[in-house]
Design a protein around this motif. Structure first.
Motif, PDB file in Angstrom:
ATOM      1  N   UNK A  27       0.859  -1.184   0.000  1.00  0.00           N
ATOM      2  CA  UNK A  27       0.000   0.000   0.000  1.00  0.00           C
ATOM      3  C   UNK A  27       0.893   1.231   0.000  1.00  0.00           C
ATOM      4  N   UNK A  28       0.570   2.213  -0.839  1.00  0.00           N
ATOM      5  CA  UNK A  28       1.275   3.486  -0.851  1.00  0.00           C
ATOM      6  C   UNK A  28       0.350   4.542  -0.254  1.00  0.00           C
ATOM      7  N   UNK A 122      -3.245   2.271  -4.089  1.00  0.00           N
ATOM      8  CA  UNK A 122      -2.924   3.691  -4.142  1.00  0.00           C
ATOM      9  C   UNK A 122      -4.104   4.485  -3.597  1.00  0.00           C
ATOM     10  N   UNK A 123      -3.808   5.600  -2.937  1.00  0.00           N
ATOM     11  CA  UNK A 123      -4.882   6.466  -2.438  1.00  0.00           C
ATOM     12  C   UNK A 123      -5.303   7.419  -3.558  1.00  0.00           C
ATOM     13  N   UNK A 146      -1.512  -1.686 -10.112  1.00  0.00           N
ATOM     14  CA  UNK A 146      -1.902  -0.658  -9.157  1.00  0.00           C
ATOM     15  C   UNK A 146      -3.409  -0.443  -9.185  1.00  0.00           C
ATOM     16  N   UNK A 147      -4.001  -0.429  -8.007  1.00  0.00           N
ATOM     17  CA  UNK A 147      -5.452  -0.300  -7.886  1.00  0.00           C
ATOM     18  C   UNK A 147      -5.778   0.733  -6.810  1.00  0.00           C
ATOM     19  N   UNK A 148      -6.990   1.202  -6.834  1.00  0.00           N
ATOM     20  CA  UNK A 148      -7.456   2.124  -5.806  1.00  0.00           C
ATOM     21  C   UNK A 148      -7.596   1.377  -4.486  1.00  0.00           C
ATOM     22  N   UNK A 149      -7.088   1.962  -3.406  1.00  0.00           N
ATOM     23  CA  UNK A 149      -7.210   1.321  -2.092  1.00  0.00           C
ATOM     24  C   UNK A 149      -8.541   1.642  -1.418  1.00  0.00           C
TER      25      UNK A 149
END
Length: 393
Positions: A27-28, A122-123, A146-149
């Motif tokens: 998680x970023x 990603x936020x 990469x996906x939306x968190x």
């Protein structure tokens, strides 16, 4: 540290549990409120890109501008080796981005391949995560999916620990001081900007025992005809006789916020405003009476709408939202909204700003409370009189 090692460990465990549920290998985190929640880092550095890399296993790494790395060490519980500063030449340059450097730093530390075994969150809706930041990461790390968190950390934050609740109570004492200052400062003939200055001073000074913090939102002071719309600030005009002023502000302490809204009239309140204040008070009191663990959020909205309807009124917007840690430009957590479409269920130690705001034609009224869901009902963080304030009438 502001919180115990055990509490920070529990926060990270909660985040990682939710990461596993969402199939995330890493998680970023770029939202400054979430960075603060996980690491304790607190500085006005969020205008430049920064993030925390949270792997499914292993230590977190905080990346910030090189000149801010020492500040991160001063305020965060992370060890020095987990705080990495990127070079100054990456700041505000048209053809490079700090995350270009951060991506290479992650690759040097052999952290790319492990995170490629699943998705990386990603936020995507963070105020400080730009399209350019996203493009930088996608181009530099093609191995990652990469996906939306979906506000993952924000949702973990929605239930407060006892230590967090106490900070919100302290913030409420600052809020009370600021609201009293607002009522004292707003007078016929006084410039709006001068009243706002006194309010801001009270917010930052706090009380004798509780220091204030800068609030995530400046004092809001819609005045006169402009009180028919929310979120206006102030100007240099002078308050006039019989004007109504909507006051919305918050006390902040160690970044935790307790907001409050009241409406003041400099003179005698017109009958239409009195009727509106009665309706809003009935609605807000009915909502607070419904608050307890296990109650669906939509039931609070239903209670509000039903009570308001008995006065021949309706309100299309939400009546509140989850609160806690706040950085500009917002003190809301961007998770639970008190409205009929929300599927959330109340749980003990959730905290909300419940807002009875009605914006009519050329006038308006706002009454709000910051609250905590207790084991059996509701705690209001402040004790300011819940009524229309008439001054000099």
């Amino acid at each position: 540290m502001l919180f115990s090692t055990e509490e920070y460990s529990a926060r990270l465990a909660g985040v990682r549990s939710r990461m596993a549920d969402q199939g995330l290998a890493a998680l970023l985190v770029s939202d400054p409120a979430n960075i603060y929640y996980l690491t304790g880092y607190n500085a006005w550095s969020f205008y430049t890109p920064q993030l925390v890399f949270v792997p499914a296993d292993g230590p977190m790494i905080l990346f910030a501008r090189a000149m801010d790395a020492d500040g991160a060490f001063r305020t965060s519980w992370l060890p020095r080796e987990s705080i990495i500063g990127y070079p100054e030449q990456y700041v505000h340059r048209p053809h490079v981005h700090p995350f270009d450097w951060v991506s290479f730093a992650l690759r040097e530390r052999h952290l790319i391949a492990p995170a490629a075994k699943g998705c990386v969150g990603l936020e995507m809706d963070s105020h400080f995560f730009s399209p350019k930041a996203y493009r930088s990461l996608v181009n530099a790390i093609p191995e990652w999916t990469m996906v939306d968190s979906f506000e993952l950390v924000n949702w973990v934050r929605s239930i407060k620990s006892p230590a967090e609740v106490q900070l919100m109570r302290s913030a409420a004492q600052v809020c009370l001081s600021a609201m009293r200052t607002a009522v004292e400062s707003i007078e016929i003939g006084v410039r709006q900007c001068d009243a706002a200055a006194q309010i801001s001073r009270a917010q930052i000074s706090g009380t004798a025992g509780i220091g204030g913090d800068y609030p995530a939102i400046v004092p809001l002071l819609p005045t006169g005809d402009e009180a028919d719309t929310p979120h206006l600030t102030w100007n240099q005009e002078r308050f006039q006789k019989d004007q109504a002023v909507v006051i919305e502000l918050a006390g902040a302490h160690h970044r935790y916020h307790s907001p409050l809204a009241r409406t003041l009239v400099l003179g005698k309140a017109p009958e239409r405003l009195v009727r509106l204040s009665d309706a809003v008070a009935d609605g807000l009191n009915a909502v607070l009476a419904e608050v307890r663990p296990g109650v669906p959020v939509r039931e609070l909205a239903r209670t509000w709408n039903w009570t308001l309807a008995t006065h021949g009124l309706e309100k299309p917007s939400r009546i509140g939202y989850s609160i806690g840690i706040g950085y500009p430009p917002d003190w809301g957590e961007r998770t639970i909204s008190l409205r009929s479409e929300d599927e959330s269920v109340l749980a003990e130690n959730m905290t909300f700003h419940v807002i009875g705001g009605m914006w009519m034609d050329n006038y308006g009224y706002e009454l709000s409370e910051a609250i905590r869901v207790t084991a059996t009902g509701v705690e209001t963080f402040t004790s300011f009189p819940r009524e229309l304030i008439q001054k000099g009438g």
